[in-house]
Structures are given as C-alpha cells and as structure tokens.
Design a protein around this motif. Structure first.
Motif, PDB file in Angstrom:
ATOM      1  N   VAL A   1      51.341  42.615  40.862  1.00  0.00           N
ATOM      2  CA  VAL A   1      50.486  41.638  41.552  1.00  0.00           C
ATOM      3  C   VAL A   1      51.254  40.995  42.697  1.00  0.00           C
ATOM      4  O   VAL A   1      50.729  40.821  43.810  1.00  0.00           O
ATOM      5  CB  VAL A   1      49.974  40.571  40.567  1.00  0.00           C
ATOM      6  N   ARG A   2      52.500  40.664  42.464  1.00  0.00           N
ATOM      7  CA  ARG A   2      53.303  40.022  43.506  1.00  0.00           C
ATOM      8  C   ARG A   2      53.634  40.991  44.645  1.00  0.00           C
ATOM      9  O   ARG A   2      53.830  40.554  45.781  1.00  0.00           O
ATOM     10  CB  ARG A   2      54.576  39.448  42.873  1.00  0.00           C
ATOM     11  N   GLN A   3      53.670  42.260  44.355  1.00  0.00           N
ATOM     12  CA  GLN A   3      53.908  43.248  45.415  1.00  0.00           C
ATOM     13  C   GLN A   3      52.634  43.538  46.205  1.00  0.00           C
ATOM     14  O   GLN A   3      52.637  43.545  47.434  1.00  0.00           O
ATOM     15  CB  GLN A   3      54.435  44.549  44.794  1.00  0.00           C
ATOM     16  N   PHE A   4      51.546  43.794  45.493  1.00  0.00           N
ATOM     17  CA  PHE A   4      50.287  44.210  46.134  1.00  0.00           C
ATOM     18  C   PHE A   4      49.528  43.022  46.717  1.00  0.00           C
ATOM     19  O   PHE A   4      48.794  43.147  47.689  1.00  0.00           O
ATOM     20  CB  PHE A   4      49.432  44.959  45.117  1.00  0.00           C
ATOM     21  N   ARG A   5      49.649  41.856  46.086  1.00  0.00           N
ATOM     22  CA  ARG A   5      49.041  40.597  46.533  1.00  0.00           C
ATOM     23  C   ARG A   5      47.521  40.684  46.627  1.00  0.00           C
ATOM     24  O   ARG A   5      46.921  40.479  47.677  1.00  0.00           O
ATOM     25  CB  ARG A   5      49.647  40.154  47.865  1.00  0.00           C
ATOM     26  N   PRO A   6      46.854  40.979  45.517  1.00  0.00           N
ATOM     27  CA  PRO A   6      45.388  41.052  45.543  1.00  0.00           C
ATOM     28  C   PRO A   6      44.751  39.673  45.696  1.00  0.00           C
ATOM     29  O   PRO A   6      45.251  38.685  45.159  1.00  0.00           O
ATOM     30  CB  PRO A   6      45.050  41.648  44.174  1.00  0.00           C
ATOM     31  N   HIS A   7      43.647  39.640  46.414  1.00  0.00           N
ATOM     32  CA  HIS A   7      42.833  38.430  46.449  1.00  0.00           C
ATOM     33  C   HIS A   7      41.935  38.352  45.224  1.00  0.00           C
ATOM     34  O   HIS A   7      41.608  37.262  44.750  1.00  0.00           O
ATOM     35  CB  HIS A   7      41.975  38.404  47.718  1.00  0.00           C
ATOM     36  N   VAL A   8      41.511  39.523  44.721  1.00  0.00           N
ATOM     37  CA  VAL A   8      40.595  39.608  43.588  1.00  0.00           C
ATOM     38  C   VAL A   8      41.171  40.582  42.566  1.00  0.00           C
ATOM     39  O   VAL A   8      41.713  41.625  42.928  1.00  0.00           O
ATOM     40  CB  VAL A   8      39.196  40.090  44.038  1.00  0.00           C
ATOM     41  N   MET A   9      41.029  40.221  41.281  1.00  0.00           N
ATOM     42  CA  MET A   9      41.375  41.126  40.189  1.00  0.00           C
ATOM     43  C   MET A   9      40.150  41.330  39.311  1.00  0.00           C
ATOM     44  O   MET A   9      39.361  40.401  39.106  1.00  0.00           O
ATOM     45  CB  MET A   9      42.523  40.563  39.346  1.00  0.00           C
ATOM     46  N   THR A  10      39.994  42.543  38.782  1.00  0.00           N
ATOM     47  CA  THR A  10      38.949  42.822  37.804  1.00  0.00           C
ATOM     48  C   THR A  10      39.584  43.438  36.563  1.00  0.00           C
ATOM     49  O   THR A  10      40.589  44.147  36.651  1.00  0.00           O
ATOM     50  CB  THR A  10      37.877  43.790  38.350  1.00  0.00           C
ATOM     51  N   THR A  11      38.979  43.170  35.412  1.00  0.00           N
ATOM     52  CA  THR A  11      39.417  43.765  34.150  1.00  0.00           C
ATOM     53  C   THR A  11      38.294  43.613  33.146  1.00  0.00           C
ATOM     54  O   THR A  11      37.135  43.426  33.516  1.00  0.00           O
ATOM     55  CB  THR A  11      40.740  43.135  33.667  1.00  0.00           C
ATOM     56  N   TYR A  12      38.617  43.666  31.843  1.00  0.00           N
ATOM     57  CA  TYR A  12      37.609  43.563  30.787  1.00  0.00           C
ATOM     58  C   TYR A  12      37.530  42.134  30.261  1.00  0.00           C
ATOM     59  O   TYR A  12      38.476  41.355  30.395  1.00  0.00           O
ATOM     60  CB  TYR A  12      37.935  44.505  29.630  1.00  0.00           C
ATOM     61  N   ASP A  13      36.406  41.820  29.609  1.00  0.00           N
ATOM     62  CA  ASP A  13      36.275  40.509  28.972  1.00  0.00           C
ATOM     63  C   ASP A  13      37.145  40.468  27.707  1.00  0.00           C
ATOM     64  O   ASP A  13      37.730  41.488  27.304  1.00  0.00           O
ATOM     65  CB  ASP A  13      34.806  40.197  28.681  1.00  0.00           C
ATOM     66  N   PRO A  14      37.256  39.314  27.049  1.00  0.00           N
ATOM     67  CA  PRO A  14      38.190  39.211  25.906  1.00  0.00           C
ATOM     68  C   PRO A  14      37.907  40.182  24.765  1.00  0.00           C
ATOM     69  O   PRO A  14      38.821  40.491  23.985  1.00  0.00           O
ATOM     70  CB  PRO A  14      38.010  37.758  25.454  1.00  0.00           C
ATOM     71  N   SER A  15      36.681  40.672  24.654  1.00  0.00           N
ATOM     72  CA  SER A  15      36.364  41.642  23.608  1.00  0.00           C
ATOM     73  C   SER A  15      36.839  43.042  23.966  1.00  0.00           C
ATOM     74  O   SER A  15      36.784  43.957  23.136  1.00  0.00           O
ATOM     75  CB  SER A  15      34.856  41.678  23.348  1.00  0.00           C
ATOM     76  N   GLY A  16      37.288  43.241  25.206  1.00  0.00           N
ATOM     77  CA  GLY A  16      37.652  44.554  25.688  1.00  0.00           C
ATOM     78  C   GLY A  16      36.475  45.403  26.116  1.00  0.00           C
ATOM     79  O   GLY A  16      36.646  46.535  26.560  1.00  0.00           O
ATOM     80  N   GLY A  17      35.257  44.851  25.979  1.00  0.00           N
ATOM     81  CA  GLY A  17      34.058  45.633  26.253  1.00  0.00           C
ATOM     82  C   GLY A  17      33.630  46.413  25.027  1.00  0.00           C
ATOM     83  O   GLY A  17      32.447  46.582  24.767  1.00  0.00           O
ATOM     84  N   TYR A  18      34.578  46.917  24.281  1.00  0.00           N
ATOM     85  CA  TYR A  18      34.371  47.460  22.937  1.00  0.00           C
ATOM     86  C   TYR A  18      35.717  47.389  22.232  1.00  0.00           C
ATOM     87  O   TYR A  18      36.758  47.253  22.886  1.00  0.00           O
ATOM     88  CB  TYR A  18      33.776  48.875  22.986  1.00  0.00           C
ATOM     89  N   PRO A  19      35.733  47.432  20.909  1.00  0.00           N
ATOM     90  CA  PRO A  19      36.951  47.026  20.194  1.00  0.00           C
ATOM     91  C   PRO A  19      38.040  48.095  20.137  1.00  0.00           C
ATOM     92  O   PRO A  19      38.555  48.424  19.066  1.00  0.00           O
ATOM     93  CB  PRO A  19      36.425  46.684  18.799  1.00  0.00           C
ATOM     94  N   HIS A  20      38.415  48.622  21.269  1.00  0.00           N
ATOM     95  CA  HIS A  20      39.599  49.491  21.332  1.00  0.00           C
ATOM     96  C   HIS A  20      40.805  48.583  21.543  1.00  0.00           C
ATOM     97  O   HIS A  20      40.790  47.718  22.422  1.00  0.00           O
ATOM     98  CB  HIS A  20      39.465  50.479  22.492  1.00  0.00           C
ATOM     99  N   PRO A  21      41.863  48.761  20.761  1.00  0.00           N
ATOM    100  CA  PRO A  21      43.010  47.844  20.894  1.00  0.00           C
ATOM    101  C   PRO A  21      43.609  47.830  22.296  1.00  0.00           C
ATOM    102  O   PRO A  21      44.104  46.784  22.741  1.00  0.00           O
ATOM    103  CB  PRO A  21      44.008  48.359  19.860  1.00  0.00           C
ATOM    104  N   ASP A  22      43.567  48.944  23.016  1.00  0.00           N
ATOM    105  CA  ASP A  22      44.117  48.959  24.367  1.00  0.00           C
ATOM    106  C   ASP A  22      43.241  48.194  25.342  1.00  0.00           C
ATOM    107  O   ASP A  22      43.743  47.605  26.313  1.00  0.00           O
ATOM    108  CB  ASP A  22      44.292  50.395  24.862  1.00  0.00           C
ATOM    109  N   HIS A  23      41.934  48.188  25.129  1.00  0.00           N
ATOM    110  CA  HIS A  23      41.046  47.438  26.011  1.00  0.00           C
ATOM    111  C   HIS A  23      41.232  45.937  25.809  1.00  0.00           C
ATOM    112  O   HIS A  23      41.235  45.166  26.776  1.00  0.00           O
ATOM    113  CB  HIS A  23      39.594  47.841  25.760  1.00  0.00           C
TER     114      HIS A  23
END
Length: 293
Positions: A122-144
C-alpha cells in the motif's frame, strides 16, 4: 501531468479477482486509473473445478505454477497490474467436525505478520481506494475471512507512521469498499429474467437456499455500470482454466440480457475519509487525485 487515480483490489486466491469486481477493474483501467490486483495466496490447495480441464497437477507446487500462468492471463484480459502477496492457500475444510487447518497456511499466520507485506505494498502503490471482502469473507472460506482482516488492517495502518516501521513511507488510502457481486438482489434478478425469457436458470436453488438460511443482505451503497467490460471479465474468468467451467453458471446468462437487467457491479462503502453521498456510481466519488492524504 495530473496525478493518476489508483485502485487496489485485495483478493484471497487467483480467480477471485475475475468473479468479484472484474468488470469494474477493467473499466477503471481502460479509463487510465492505475489498478493493482493483489492475490494473498497462490491457490495451491484449490481443486480442479472445470470438468473440461485435462490438467492433472502432480503436487501443490505444480498447481501453484499453473495458477500463476492463469492469473497472468486474467490480468492481461482486465488490463490491470498484479502482485502476489506470497502466502499459502489454507484450503476449504470439510467435514463434521471440521478438520484443523494445515500448518503454515494463510489463515493461521498472525495478523501483523500477514498484514506487513500488504502495508508495504500500500505504501509503495499508494492507492486512493481499496476493495476487498466484508467481514464474513463473502462465504466462509478461511482465506476469504483472513483476506478481509489483512486488507482492513492495512487500510488503517498504512498511514500511521508509528505502525509497521521499516515497511515504507506512510500512505493513507481514502476509501475502503467491500465487494457485493453475489447479492441476493442480483441473483434473484438474473434468475427471474432467465425464467421470463423461457431459459433455464442455475440460480433457483441458490435463491431458495439463501432465503431458507435467512442470510442477511449487507447494504449496497455503490453501483458501477460496467456492461461494456463484461467481455473483459469473461475473458479473465476463462483464463482460469482449472477453476472456471466455460459451460458453468458464470456464463448461464446471455450477455445482452445481463446488460439489460443488471449492468452493474455492486460495492459497500465501508469507510471514507472524504465527503461523499450515497448512493454512489463511482468508487472515486469525493476524491481529487491531486490531494495528498
């Protein structure tokens, strides 16, 4: 020259970037936004999900190498940059009771250790916006679920000079979004459109199952029109030959019908450090690239 806008999409495995927010990423990349997709793991413990794929991996390393090649094809189809965070796929545990996760996998890495390379990125690329999954992961995969935790941590920590010392100069992203590409509203709309056209729908069981389980819908704040980039999304999906069945449910909806009834990709604005008003139609609403966070 104007400062370019920058978007970072953080995903758990290669292929997640092609099924969640892919057309949006392609749309912004085509418009000149710098888009970086981050894969937390290599997908080493994935299964071959495409029944037409003849590839037979000898071991996890063999599958990881194949998925790296597939990911490169997907990134090219979307016109985005890509970075491997370097962690090992946790696999999807099955059974009752569930078996323990394998030693050394992504989901078992201590949070600060797992977040450190993403904070540095993040400090290298310096994004203005980040996207990812909600706290549930979207579905209960441990990696999500772990992907959410790591991205959430990096969003908040990257701008703090007191945290993650030695991992680059601080940079504070301005907005954090959660992907909502499989919302019940979208799935139900597509299901009903197929039925109305006299076509078979693969989504009926999905609608009934989620309704029966009373899965709550998270709020949608932001819809991005991306129908012009459905072809790029589809090409990225097909690049993941080990994972995506070209005759599967991702391609069940005729694209002209999808564009007519659901030309969007949906997001939930989780946090914003700039003034904005919802509903939005732009992930960068309220952001001026010349601003220095």
């Amino acid at each position: 020259m104007p400062t370019p806008l920058r978007l970072m999409a953080v995903h758990a495995h290669p292929d997640d970037e092609s099924s969640k927010g892919a057309a949006t990423a392609a749309r912004y990349a085509a418009a000149g936004v710098e888009v970086l997709v981050v894969s937390c793991t290599g997908g080493e413990r994935g299964s071959i999900l495409n029944p037409t794929c003849t590839f037979e991996p000898r071991d996890m390393a063999d599958l990881a190498e194949r998925r790296r090649t597939e990911m490169a094809g997907a990134a090219a189809a979307l016109g985005v940059q890509h970075h491997w965070l370097g962690f090992v796929d946790s696999g999807l545990p099955e059974g009752d009771p569930l078996p323990p996760l394998p030693d050394g996998c992504f989901a078992l890495v201590p949070l600060e250790e797992a977040a450190a390379p993403l904070v540095e990125l993040v400090r290298q690329f310096r994004p203005h916006v980040m996207t990812t999954y909600d706290p549930s992961g979207g579905y209960p995969h441990p990696d999500h679920i772990m992907c959410h935790r790591v991205a959430f941590e990096a969003f908040h920590a990257a701008g703090d000079p007191e945290r993650y010392a030695g991992h680059g100069e601080p940079w504070r992203p301005l907005k954090l979004y959660y992907n909502h590409d499989f919302s019940m509203r979208r799935v139900r709309t597509m299901h009903e459109a197929l039925i109305d056209e006299g076509l078979l729908s693969p989504f009926g069981d999905w609608v009934e199952s989620r309704a029966a389980r009373e899965i709550p819908e998270r709020p949608v704040t932001t819809r991005i029109r991306a129908e012009d980039f459905f072809d790029a999304r589809d090409a990225a999906l097909r690049a993941h030959e080990t994972q995506i069945d070209p005759d599967g449910f991702f391609f069940a909806m005729p694209r002209e019908l999808e564009a007519a009834v659901w030309p969007y990709e949906e997001f939930e604005l989780a946090e914003s450090l700039v003034p904005t008003t919802t509903p939005e139609d732009d992930l960068f609403a309220g952001i001026h690239p010349e601003d220095t966070p």
